[in-house]
Scaffold this motif. Structure first.
Motif, PDB file in Angstrom:
ATOM      1  N   PRO A 187     115.780  82.434   8.695  1.00 53.78           N
ATOM      2  CA  PRO A 187     115.648  81.106   9.315  1.00 53.78           C
ATOM      3  C   PRO A 187     114.263  80.860   9.902  1.00 53.78           C
ATOM      4  N   VAL A 188     113.595  81.911  10.348  1.00 49.29           N
ATOM      5  CA  VAL A 188     112.236  81.779  10.867  1.00 49.29           C
ATOM      6  C   VAL A 188     111.289  81.378   9.737  1.00 49.29           C
ATOM      7  N   TRP A 189     111.412  82.042   8.586  1.00 48.69           N
ATOM      8  CA  TRP A 189     110.557  81.724   7.440  1.00 48.69           C
ATOM      9  C   TRP A 189     110.855  80.317   6.914  1.00 48.69           C
ATOM     10  N   ALA A 190     112.133  79.953   6.904  1.00 50.10           N
ATOM     11  CA  ALA A 190     112.496  78.606   6.457  1.00 50.10           C
ATOM     12  C   ALA A 190     111.875  77.558   7.382  1.00 50.10           C
ATOM     13  N   ALA A 191     111.905  77.824   8.695  1.00 54.18           N
ATOM     14  CA  ALA A 191     111.297  76.906   9.656  1.00 54.18           C
ATOM     15  C   ALA A 191     109.786  76.823   9.441  1.00 54.18           C
ATOM     16  N   GLY A 192     109.165  77.956   9.143  1.00 51.32           N
ATOM     17  CA  GLY A 192     107.728  77.968   8.863  1.00 51.32           C
ATOM     18  C   GLY A 192     107.399  77.163   7.614  1.00 51.32           C
ATOM     19  N   ALA A 193     108.269  77.258   6.604  1.00 54.37           N
ATOM     20  CA  ALA A 193     108.070  76.473   5.383  1.00 54.37           C
ATOM     21  C   ALA A 193     108.212  74.981   5.674  1.00 54.37           C
ATOM     22  N   ARG A 194     109.161  74.633   6.549  1.00 51.20           N
ATOM     23  CA  ARG A 194     109.329  73.219   6.921  1.00 51.20           C
ATOM     24  C   ARG A 194     108.071  72.688   7.626  1.00 51.20           C
ATOM     25  N   GLU A 195     107.488  73.512   8.493  1.00 60.04           N
ATOM     26  CA  GLU A 195     106.271  73.101   9.191  1.00 60.04           C
ATOM     27  C   GLU A 195     105.129  72.896   8.199  1.00 60.04           C
ATOM     28  N   LEU A 196     105.052  73.795   7.211  1.00 58.91           N
ATOM     29  CA  LEU A 196     104.018  73.661   6.189  1.00 58.91           C
ATOM     30  C   LEU A 196     104.254  72.397   5.369  1.00 58.91           C
ATOM     31  N   LEU A 197     105.510  72.125   5.048  1.00 55.08           N
ATOM     32  CA  LEU A 197     105.868  70.896   4.331  1.00 55.08           C
ATOM     33  C   LEU A 197     105.491  69.669   5.156  1.00 55.08           C
ATOM     34  N   ASP A 198     105.780  69.697   6.452  1.00 56.02           N
ATOM     35  CA  ASP A 198     105.443  68.568   7.319  1.00 56.02           C
ATOM     36  C   ASP A 198     103.941  68.305   7.313  1.00 56.02           C
ATOM     37  N   SER A 199     103.157  69.366   7.317  1.00 53.80           N
ATOM     38  CA  SER A 199     101.701  69.195   7.307  1.00 53.80           C
ATOM     39  C   SER A 199     101.250  68.552   6.005  1.00 53.80           C
TER      40      SER A 199
END
Length: 212
Positions: A187-199
């Motif tokens: 879930p931490v990596w998924a959240a990091g991917a979401r942040e990268l997607l948001d950027s």
């Protein structure tokens, strides 16, 4: 753990987060290693954006699978939290992946990977970098605690390299897949991917506004 990492392969890498592997010893859990996931930031963001616009993402599993499937360089960076033998680390991977690898016919790649680590002394603070390149190679680098502080990763030329898409995928899914050895990290990596997607979404909207 650094949020960004410059490697000789590709552009700047972005850390999506980290988790910890613990092992039960008698009545307590002993911390074995931490593992951080890095991706080639610009390419990963663009690919996540394409998948998002295609309606690919529904949950954490989808984000983790997108990272595995993505055509960009990615790194699993392990840092030892206690002294272990390289054989212990390699044998743990072999035990988990053995049945799957036999079915895919990548046993030679698994044996080669074990050979990279079997004679290493993974003392506390040692780092093991495992990079799966977009070219399809799997590269393994072991850095002692002293080398971690002094090594320029941009000039590092790994001696341990193998080519096996099947084994590389199996190895990364061992950590990113549903039966992950570090389930708390997914879930931490998924959240990091979401942040990268948001950027990426912000950049995309900014470009649209600028051209309007």
């Amino acid at each position: 753990m650094l949020l960004a990492l410059s490697c000789r392969e590709g552009d700047e890498f972005r850390c999506l987060g980290s988790g910890m592997r613990a092992k039960q010893v008698l009545m307590m859990k002993a911390q074995v290693y931490s593992v951080a996931l890095y991706v080639e930031a610009e390419l990963a963001a663009k690919e996540l954006g394409i998948r998002y616009r295609g309606g690919f993402f529904e949950n954490d599993d989808d984000f983790c699978q997108a990272i595995v499937d993505g055509a960009f360089n990615k790194v699993l960076l392990f840092q030892m939290l206690r002294d272990i033998e390289g054989r212990q680390f390699a044998d743990a991977v072999k035990d988990k992946l053995g049945p799957r690898i036999q079915l895919t016919g990548a046993t030679a790649a698994l044996d080669t990977f074990v050979g990279f680590l079997v004679d290493e002394k993974l003392t506390k603070g040692t780092q093991v970098h495992i990079m799966w390149t977009k070219a399809g190679d799997l590269e393994v680098v072991v850095l002692t605690p002293d080398a971690v502080a002094s090594t320029n990763l941009q000039s590092l030329a790994p001696k341990n390299r193998l080519r096996s898409e099947g084994f590389a995928r199996a190895l990364f899914e061992l950590f990113l897949g549903g039966g992950s050895l570090v389930a708390d990290a997914r879930p931490v990596w998924a959240a990091g991917a979401r942040e990268l997607l948001d950027s990426e979404q912000v950049k995309r909207e900014s470009r649209k506004a600028g051209s309007g």
